[in-house]
Motif scaffolding. Structure first.
Motif, PDB file in Angstrom:
ATOM      1  N   PHE C  24       0.817  -1.208   0.000  1.00 26.38           N
ATOM      2  CA  PHE C  24       0.000   0.000   0.000  1.00 26.38           C
ATOM      3  C   PHE C  24       0.849   1.255   0.000  1.00 26.38           C
ATOM      4  O   PHE C  24       0.538   2.228  -0.692  1.00 26.38           O
ATOM      5  CB  PHE C  24      -0.903  -0.043   1.235  1.00 26.38           C
ATOM      6  CG  PHE C  24      -2.063   0.909   1.207  1.00 26.38           C
ATOM      7  CD1 PHE C  24      -2.902   1.011   0.104  1.00 26.38           C
ATOM      8  CD2 PHE C  24      -2.361   1.675   2.321  1.00 26.38           C
ATOM      9  CE1 PHE C  24      -3.993   1.879   0.102  1.00 26.38           C
ATOM     10  CE2 PHE C  24      -3.455   2.545   2.330  1.00 26.38           C
ATOM     11  CZ  PHE C  24      -4.262   2.644   1.220  1.00 26.38           C
ATOM     12  N   ALA C  64      -4.428   7.503   6.036  1.00 28.36           N
ATOM     13  CA  ALA C  64      -3.302   6.588   5.847  1.00 28.36           C
ATOM     14  C   ALA C  64      -1.976   7.333   5.914  1.00 28.36           C
ATOM     15  O   ALA C  64      -0.990   6.840   6.486  1.00 28.36           O
ATOM     16  CB  ALA C  64      -3.441   5.860   4.505  1.00 28.36           C
TER      17      ALA C  64
ATOM     18  N   TRP D  27     -11.347   1.746  -6.323  1.00 27.51           N
ATOM     19  CA  TRP D  27     -10.065   1.068  -6.305  1.00 27.51           C
ATOM     20  C   TRP D  27      -9.930   0.149  -5.097  1.00 27.51           C
ATOM     21  O   TRP D  27      -9.315  -0.915  -5.168  1.00 27.51           O
ATOM     22  CB  TRP D  27      -8.932   2.101  -6.309  1.00 27.51           C
ATOM     23  CG  TRP D  27      -7.643   1.435  -6.625  1.00 27.51           C
ATOM     24  CD1 TRP D  27      -7.172   1.128  -7.868  1.00 27.51           C
ATOM     25  CD2 TRP D  27      -6.712   0.939  -5.686  1.00 27.51           C
ATOM     26  NE1 TRP D  27      -5.992   0.462  -7.760  1.00 27.51           N
ATOM     27  CE2 TRP D  27      -5.673   0.334  -6.432  1.00 27.51           C
ATOM     28  CE3 TRP D  27      -6.642   0.939  -4.303  1.00 27.51           C
ATOM     29  CZ2 TRP D  27      -4.585  -0.266  -5.829  1.00 27.51           C
ATOM     30  CZ3 TRP D  27      -5.571   0.345  -3.691  1.00 27.51           C
ATOM     31  CH2 TRP D  27      -4.548  -0.252  -4.452  1.00 27.51           C
ATOM     32  N   LEU D  28     -10.511   0.563  -3.975  1.00 25.63           N
ATOM     33  CA  LEU D  28     -10.430  -0.262  -2.756  1.00 25.63           C
ATOM     34  C   LEU D  28     -11.360  -1.463  -2.818  1.00 25.63           C
ATOM     35  O   LEU D  28     -11.327  -2.314  -1.930  1.00 25.63           O
ATOM     36  CB  LEU D  28     -10.773   0.580  -1.522  1.00 25.63           C
ATOM     37  CG  LEU D  28      -9.710   1.581  -1.089  1.00 25.63           C
ATOM     38  CD1 LEU D  28     -10.228   2.409   0.086  1.00 25.63           C
ATOM     39  CD2 LEU D  28      -8.415   0.869  -0.687  1.00 25.63           C
ATOM     40  N   ASP D  48      -3.236  -7.622  -3.036  1.00 26.12           N
ATOM     41  CA  ASP D  48      -1.894  -7.504  -2.454  1.00 26.12           C
ATOM     42  C   ASP D  48      -1.379  -6.064  -2.380  1.00 26.12           C
ATOM     43  O   ASP D  48      -0.499  -5.762  -1.569  1.00 26.12           O
ATOM     44  CB  ASP D  48      -0.887  -8.353  -3.252  1.00 26.12           C
ATOM     45  CG  ASP D  48      -1.082  -9.826  -2.986  1.00 26.12           C
ATOM     46  OD1 ASP D  48      -1.905 -10.177  -2.106  1.00 26.12           O
ATOM     47  OD2 ASP D  48      -0.422 -10.642  -3.638  1.00 26.12           O
ATOM     48  N   ASP D  49      -1.935  -5.208  -3.210  1.00 29.71           N
ATOM     49  CA  ASP D  49      -1.480  -3.808  -3.169  1.00 29.71           C
ATOM     50  C   ASP D  49      -1.873  -3.106  -1.874  1.00 29.71           C
ATOM     51  O   ASP D  49      -1.388  -2.011  -1.596  1.00 29.71           O
ATOM     52  CB  ASP D  49      -2.083  -3.021  -4.339  1.00 29.71           C
ATOM     53  CG  ASP D  49      -1.442  -3.385  -5.656  1.00 29.71           C
ATOM     54  OD1 ASP D  49      -0.321  -3.943  -5.649  1.00 29.71           O
ATOM     55  OD2 ASP D  49      -2.063  -3.132  -6.697  1.00 29.71           O
ATOM     56  N   LEU D  50      -2.773  -3.702  -1.103  1.00 31.41           N
ATOM     57  CA  LEU D  50      -3.287  -3.030   0.090  1.00 31.41           C
ATOM     58  C   LEU D  50      -2.691  -3.600   1.380  1.00 31.41           C
ATOM     59  O   LEU D  50      -3.211  -3.361   2.465  1.00 31.41           O
ATOM     60  CB  LEU D  50      -4.817  -3.129   0.132  1.00 31.41           C
ATOM     61  CG  LEU D  50      -5.544  -2.530  -1.077  1.00 31.41           C
ATOM     62  CD1 LEU D  50      -7.055  -2.615  -0.887  1.00 31.41           C
ATOM     63  CD2 LEU D  50      -5.135  -1.089  -1.317  1.00 31.41           C
ATOM     64  N   LEU D  51      -1.611  -4.321   1.258  1.00 35.00           N
ATOM     65  CA  LEU D  51      -0.981  -4.910   2.446  1.00 35.00           C
ATOM     66  C   LEU D  51       0.175  -4.024   2.920  1.00 35.00           C
ATOM     67  O   LEU D  51       0.666  -3.161   2.214  1.00 35.00           O
ATOM     68  CB  LEU D  51      -0.481  -6.308   2.124  1.00 35.00           C
ATOM     69  CG  LEU D  51      -1.518  -7.262   1.515  1.00 35.00           C
ATOM     70  CD1 LEU D  51      -0.927  -8.659   1.353  1.00 35.00           C
ATOM     71  CD2 LEU D  51      -2.798  -7.294   2.339  1.00 35.00           C
ATOM     72  N   HIS D  53       4.088  -4.260   5.203  1.00 37.10           N
ATOM     73  CA  HIS D  53       5.281  -5.070   4.993  1.00 37.10           C
ATOM     74  C   HIS D  53       5.302  -6.376   5.791  1.00 37.10           C
ATOM     75  O   HIS D  53       6.165  -7.212   5.571  1.00 37.10           O
ATOM     76  CB  HIS D  53       6.547  -4.239   5.268  1.00 37.10           C
ATOM     77  CG  HIS D  53       6.595  -3.656   6.633  1.00 37.10           C
ATOM     78  ND1 HIS D  53       5.727  -2.671   7.053  1.00 37.10           N
ATOM     79  CD2 HIS D  53       7.384  -3.899   7.691  1.00 37.10           C
ATOM     80  CE1 HIS D  53       5.991  -2.318   8.295  1.00 37.10           C
ATOM     81  NE2 HIS D  53       6.989  -3.052   8.706  1.00 37.10           N
ATOM     82  N   HIS D  58      -3.031  -3.141   5.402  1.00 39.33           N
ATOM     83  CA  HIS D  58      -2.494  -1.866   5.884  1.00 39.33           C
ATOM     84  C   HIS D  58      -3.524  -1.151   6.767  1.00 39.33           C
ATOM     85  O   HIS D  58      -4.712  -1.133   6.458  1.00 39.33           O
ATOM     86  CB  HIS D  58      -2.161  -0.998   4.664  1.00 39.33           C
ATOM     87  CG  HIS D  58      -1.312   0.197   4.978  1.00 39.33           C
ATOM     88  ND1 HIS D  58      -1.795   1.294   5.631  1.00 39.33           N
ATOM     89  CD2 HIS D  58      -0.007   0.454   4.717  1.00 39.33           C
ATOM     90  CE1 HIS D  58      -0.826   2.201   5.762  1.00 39.33           C
ATOM     91  NE2 HIS D  58       0.273   1.706   5.213  1.00 39.33           N
ATOM     92  N   GLY D  59      -3.048  -0.565   7.857  1.00 40.10           N
ATOM     93  CA  GLY D  59      -3.945   0.165   8.750  1.00 40.10           C
ATOM     94  C   GLY D  59      -4.685   1.283   8.050  1.00 40.10           C
ATOM     95  O   GLY D  59      -5.828   1.609   8.406  1.00 40.10           O
ATOM     96  N   GLY D  60      -4.072   1.848   7.034  1.00 36.78           N
ATOM     97  CA  GLY D  60      -4.746   2.897   6.291  1.00 36.78           C
ATOM     98  C   GLY D  60      -5.948   2.387   5.524  1.00 36.78           C
ATOM     99  O   GLY D  60      -6.927   3.122   5.322  1.00 36.78           O
ATOM    100  N   VAL D  61      -5.897   1.133   5.111  1.00 36.35           N
ATOM    101  CA  VAL D  61      -7.048   0.532   4.434  1.00 36.35           C
ATOM    102  C   VAL D  61      -8.165   0.284   5.434  1.00 36.35           C
ATOM    103  O   VAL D  61      -9.339   0.577   5.171  1.00 36.35           O
ATOM    104  CB  VAL D  61      -6.634  -0.783   3.743  1.00 36.35           C
ATOM    105  CG1 VAL D  61      -7.844  -1.476   3.133  1.00 36.35           C
ATOM    106  CG2 VAL D  61      -5.568  -0.505   2.691  1.00 36.35           C
TER     107      VAL D  61
END
Lengths: 143, 143, 143, 143
Positions: C24, C64, D27-28, D48-51, D53, D58-61
């Motif tokens: 992300f 984010a 997109w989400l 996978d783009d929303l993960l 590391h 991701h917390g932003g998601v």
């Protein structure tokens, strides 16, 4: 009390003895109605010293009531706790003299509890009016 | 006071007269040190009634102090206001008897002010120790 | 960069390698400007996929960005961290395409960091306009 | 859907048309399950783009999902709205690929709605695991 299925008399006794009898909590006149299983209900009769300049209950009193309810709700599951942070929304004027708060643990991990609380003022016939909504993170000290 | 470049004596006088002299604020012993231009500083001498069962200042007192500072900081810019919501982080035990809070308006729109406050307890020689960090949304009533 | 006295090139390199290059964060196009000593600054060029239906930057993107800045600011002092909670105030529409965030650790205990972040959009000549104010509690995993 | 007694097909159609089909929300990959009467439920399949590391969402998601659910829940009662502020507690790692959020308006005044949201990830057999708890203040623009 009969009306609180989560009530645990031993837990309530400990909270009354150690947390409510002293200092600010005693002065604020918090009356524990029920406690157990991550839930709590407290009633408060507010005297004139706890009002603000418009005659409503001071936001600091509402916040103290919400914070106390959240930490005690967590204490019923986790023993010694301390509030890490909370967010309080003040939604309507809190009309004296009666407030009531209900708090409930939403999730408990090893180190933290997420707790929600709602504060009501009471009109005639104990009709409740929501005046504040709180979300707290409570740190578990015994972890 | 000389040390507060933002100080506005007329604003301070209004706050002392209308908001501090009554009810909970008077009882909490809030002493306004300076107010003006979206900033405020308050000192509080905490008596034993405001402690919790470990002997520290009750979180509800810290919250009331932070909330009050945020709303008054907004009032210096916007007149009549009311707290919509605030988030309070309790970062360290607040050791009595002296607390101090500084609040500052970060942004004011037509209807709302974003205000930050930091609460300190004071050790010897007035050395400050940060005990709480707050972020508030204050509604502007006269908008 | 010269303009960031807190800059620590080694810390910046680690953040770029481990946290920004994947998933992300990579997709959001975060560009680390500086990191070190509890402070951080990130720039983001926002493409059309990150807007909401009025054409402003989506609040989720602003959140984010603020959350990421807070956790990375804590990471410069504490290594492996994870966000426990944050409060985000959305103060003005975030006009694309450029956002910038600055975050700063206010207090670090053994287990937690209190971090503040401010998000700006950029107009002509890089003039900044505050669009969001955030306060985060970041858990320190290596404690 | 049958399982959502609060469902209002017309409201759902408006949200799908105006808010979900474009930009970040599209997109989400937000999928509206139900909306009406101050309540909402959204499902998200996370690519996978929303993960981040560590391989979690991701917390932003998670924050974007919670924020979106809160504002749309308010929109079912109040029309055009914008998020003023929200507090997000991140309670457990959000394991991909499925998230679900439920949001509910707790109180609506003339100018603001208090909204709660809970975000879950889904394991086998759609077993839900609470990963985040949010409390939002949503400004009502048409007031």
């Amino acid at each position: 009390m009969g009306t609180y299925p989560y009530s645990e008399p031993e837990t309530e006794g400990l909270l009354r003895e150690f947390a409510m009898a002293k200092g600010f909590n005693a002065w604020l006149n918090f009356e524990l109605l029920a406690a157990g299983q991550g839930q709590i209900e407290i009633r408060q009769e507010v005297n004139d010293d706890l009002l603000q300049h418009h005659g409503f209950v001071h936001g600091g009193v509402v916040g103290a009531l919400a914070d106390t309810a959240c930490s005690w709700a967590a204490a019923t599951l986790a023993g010694d706790v301390v509030t890490s942070s909370y967010t309080l929304q003040l939604l309507a004027p809190a009309i004296p003299p009666y407030l009531r708060v209900r708090a409930c643990v939403i999730k408990k991990t090893r180190s933290t509890a997420s707790v929600e609380a709602k504060v009501y003022c009471l009109g005639e016939n104990e009709a409740e009016r929501l005046v504040a909504n709180a979300l707290a993170s409570i740190a578990i000290l015994s972890s």
